[in-house]
Structures are given as structure tokens and as C-alpha cells.
Design a protein around this motif. Sequence first.
Motif, mmCIF file in Angstrom:
data_model
loop_
_atom_site.group_PDB
_atom_site.id
_atom_site.type_symbol
_atom_site.label_atom_id
_atom_site.label_comp_id
_atom_site.label_asym_id
_atom_site.label_seq_id
_atom_site.Cartn_x
_atom_site.Cartn_y
_atom_site.Cartn_z
ATOM 1 N N GLY A 1 0.813 -1.214 0.000
ATOM 2 C CA GLY A 1 0.000 0.000 0.000
ATOM 3 C C GLY A 1 0.841 1.256 0.000
ATOM 4 N N LEU A 2 1.958 1.236 0.719
ATOM 5 C CA LEU A 2 2.859 2.391 0.736
ATOM 6 C C LEU A 2 3.463 2.640 -0.638
ATOM 7 N N ALA A 3 3.756 1.558 -1.353
ATOM 8 C CA ALA A 3 4.284 1.699 -2.723
ATOM 9 C C ALA A 3 3.240 2.338 -3.633
ATOM 10 N N LEU A 4 1.972 1.987 -3.450
ATOM 11 C CA LEU A 4 0.903 2.581 -4.255
ATOM 12 C C LEU A 4 0.750 4.070 -3.951
ATOM 13 N N VAL A 5 0.870 4.445 -2.689
ATOM 14 C CA VAL A 5 0.819 5.863 -2.315
ATOM 15 C C VAL A 5 1.955 6.609 -2.995
ATOM 16 N N ASP A 6 3.142 6.039 -2.938
ATOM 17 C CA ASP A 6 4.314 6.666 -3.550
ATOM 18 C C ASP A 6 4.091 6.890 -5.043
ATOM 19 N N GLU A 7 3.601 5.879 -5.732
ATOM 20 C CA GLU A 7 3.389 5.996 -7.171
ATOM 21 C C GLU A 7 2.311 7.026 -7.510
ATOM 22 N N ALA A 8 1.313 7.147 -6.665
ATOM 23 C CA ALA A 8 0.230 8.088 -6.940
ATOM 24 C C ALA A 8 0.696 9.534 -6.848
ATOM 25 N N PHE A 9 1.622 9.811 -5.932
ATOM 26 C CA PHE A 9 1.993 11.202 -5.667
ATOM 27 C C PHE A 9 3.247 11.680 -6.384
ATOM 28 N N VAL A 10 4.225 10.814 -6.581
ATOM 29 C CA VAL A 10 5.528 11.279 -7.052
ATOM 30 C C VAL A 10 5.429 12.000 -8.393
ATOM 31 N N SER A 11 4.770 11.372 -9.359
ATOM 32 C CA SER A 11 4.697 11.999 -10.683
ATOM 33 C C SER A 11 3.836 13.257 -10.660
ATOM 34 N N LEU A 12 2.752 13.266 -9.865
ATOM 35 C CA LEU A 12 1.901 14.452 -9.777
ATOM 36 C C LEU A 12 2.675 15.625 -9.180
ATOM 37 N N ARG A 13 3.410 15.385 -8.099
ATOM 38 C CA ARG A 13 4.187 16.461 -7.486
ATOM 39 C C ARG A 13 5.229 17.007 -8.452
ATOM 40 N N ALA A 14 5.854 16.122 -9.205
ATOM 41 C CA ALA A 14 6.871 16.564 -10.167
ATOM 42 C C ALA A 14 6.248 17.439 -11.248
ATOM 43 N N MET A 15 5.075 17.041 -11.753
ATOM 44 C CA MET A 15 4.427 17.816 -12.808
ATOM 45 C C MET A 15 3.977 19.179 -12.294
ATOM 46 N N LEU A 16 3.441 19.238 -11.080
ATOM 47 C CA LEU A 16 3.000 20.509 -10.527
ATOM 48 C C LEU A 16 4.195 21.425 -10.232
ATOM 49 N N ARG A 17 5.323 20.852 -9.845
ATOM 50 C CA ARG A 17 6.540 21.663 -9.671
ATOM 51 C C ARG A 17 6.963 22.282 -10.997
ATOM 52 N N ASP A 18 6.885 21.488 -12.065
ATOM 53 C CA ASP A 18 7.245 21.998 -13.390
ATOM 54 C C ASP A 18 6.346 23.160 -13.792
ATOM 55 N N VAL A 19 5.044 23.034 -13.490
ATOM 56 C CA VAL A 19 4.096 24.100 -13.811
ATOM 57 C C VAL A 19 4.480 25.386 -13.089
ATOM 58 N N ARG A 20 4.793 25.280 -11.809
ATOM 59 C CA ARG A 20 5.091 26.476 -11.015
ATOM 60 C C ARG A 20 6.414 27.113 -11.420
ATOM 61 N N SER A 21 7.348 26.306 -11.882
ATOM 62 C CA SER A 21 8.639 26.872 -12.267
ATOM 63 C C SER A 21 8.601 27.500 -13.653
ATOM 64 N N ALA A 22 7.633 27.082 -14.491
ATOM 65 C CA ALA A 22 7.607 27.541 -15.883
ATOM 66 C C ALA A 22 6.727 28.776 -16.091
ATOM 67 N N ASP A 23 5.663 28.936 -15.300
ATOM 68 C CA ASP A 23 4.690 30.004 -15.539
ATOM 69 C C ASP A 23 4.903 31.169 -14.587
ATOM 70 N N PRO A 24 4.961 32.391 -15.110
ATOM 71 C CA PRO A 24 5.287 33.536 -14.267
ATOM 72 C C PRO A 24 4.098 34.166 -13.553
ATOM 73 N N THR A 25 2.874 33.898 -13.962
ATOM 74 C CA THR A 25 1.715 34.570 -13.364
ATOM 75 C C THR A 25 0.839 33.586 -12.615
ATOM 76 N N PHE A 26 0.089 34.120 -11.647
ATOM 77 C CA PHE A 26 -0.819 33.277 -10.878
ATOM 78 C C PHE A 26 -1.881 32.650 -11.781
ATOM 79 N N LYS A 27 -2.403 33.428 -12.741
ATOM 80 C CA LYS A 27 -3.441 32.903 -13.626
ATOM 81 C C LYS A 27 -2.919 31.705 -14.412
ATOM 82 N N ASP A 28 -1.715 31.839 -14.965
ATOM 83 C CA ASP A 28 -1.142 30.724 -15.732
ATOM 84 C C ASP A 28 -0.919 29.507 -14.844
#
Length: 221
Positions: free
Chosen positions: A74-101
Motif C-alpha cells: 500500500g505504501l508503494a501505491l501511495v508513492d506511485e500516486a503522488f511522485v509523478s503528480l508532485r513533479a508535474m506541478l513543480r514543473d508548472v510552477r517553475s515555468a509560468d510567471p503569473t498566478f493565472k497561468d
Amino acid sequence: MGPVSSPSARPGAAADGLSRVERKELTRQSILAAALRLAETGGLSAVSLRQVAKDVGIVPTAFYRHFDSIEELGLALVDEAFVSLRAMLRDVRSADPTFKDIIDSSVRVLTEHVRAQRGHFLFIARERFAGPAAVRAAIRHEIELCERELATDLARLPGPDAWASEDLYVLANLIVGAVVSTAEELLVAEGRRSAEDAVADRARTQLRMMLVGALNWRSRP
């Protein structure tokens, strides 16, 4: 860590020509996929090692070559569910300069990820309140990581850059809470695009309203 393989995967399928390490990984992914399927009815607490082994087509002792227990699985499933999502959201925040974007891109990424990893998010939505204690704690920890990472990124943007760290964390907590709620609403939409679009539109409005108020906030001296 990569996503769980298709639920139809079995360790014996297409295993010819694979190395020992590749066959072991195929079996591991099959175990994870089986656990997701079996947990859909009664939750992870109702899933037994023997059920998983039977579903995958391995002997029960072979399970322990990959996981020490159902809880560790179950812990492995939790890890898989979050790791890629957190990485993608980090990419979004680092790439877009405005709150709206950032809002628009984050909601889009979340919608696409829930759609692509529906089984994982159903698992998280169910187990974060009703799962084994260690799994619930792991989900809370992942959500807290999302909040801390977001608070750090918010501090770099114009507006909240002069806020107290506690205020930044409060805002991050509100935003992540809204994102978690949106993910659960997307699951209820059950893949119906019109319903998903309505959830996404409401999420964008909610986050924008939240940030309009936040950007007028001033931390106490």
C-alpha cells in the motif's frame, strides 16, 4: 517510480526474452495492479496476501520477494500516486510567471493525471481515511510535502514574497486542500468529459477567488 502496469498484466505474459531483473519488475507491477483491483471493493485492509498472489498467478511465498506485507504494498501505491503528480506541478510552477497561468496549468495537469491514473486516485481517496494506519500516515505526509513545496514556490512570486512563513504555509494548505477536493470531485465525474470540465472550471474559479483575497493580505509585523 513508474506507474502501475495495465491490470491485465501477468508475470508470464510477454516474459520470454526478458532478463531476471525485468521479469522481477514485471511481477512487481502485476502485484501492484492486482492490489488496486482487489482494494476497489473492500479497501486495502480487506485484501489478503493470498488473494493478491492468486490474482497474479504466483505462489504466496513469491509475494515476499517484492513486499514484506500488504501494508508495504500500500505504501508503494501511495508513492506511485503522488511522485509523478508532485513533479508535474513543480514543473508548472517553475515555468509560468503569473498566478493565472499557474492556476490554469495546474488544474489542467491535475485533470489529466486523475484521468490517466484513476485507479491510483480512487485508492488514495478511499485509503486516506479508511486505510491501514501506516498508509493513512503516508498519504498525510505526501499532502504535507505538497504544501511545503508550494509554500516555498509561493515565496518566490510577487505579492506573497514579504509574507511571514506561517502565512505562506496557511495559503499553501488552503490551495492543496482545494486541489485534493477537486481530485475527488473528478473521480465522482467518472470520466464524463462534460462533468470533468465543470469540476475544472469550478476549481479554477475557486483558486482565483482564493488568490484575489490572498494577494491583498499583509502579514503582521
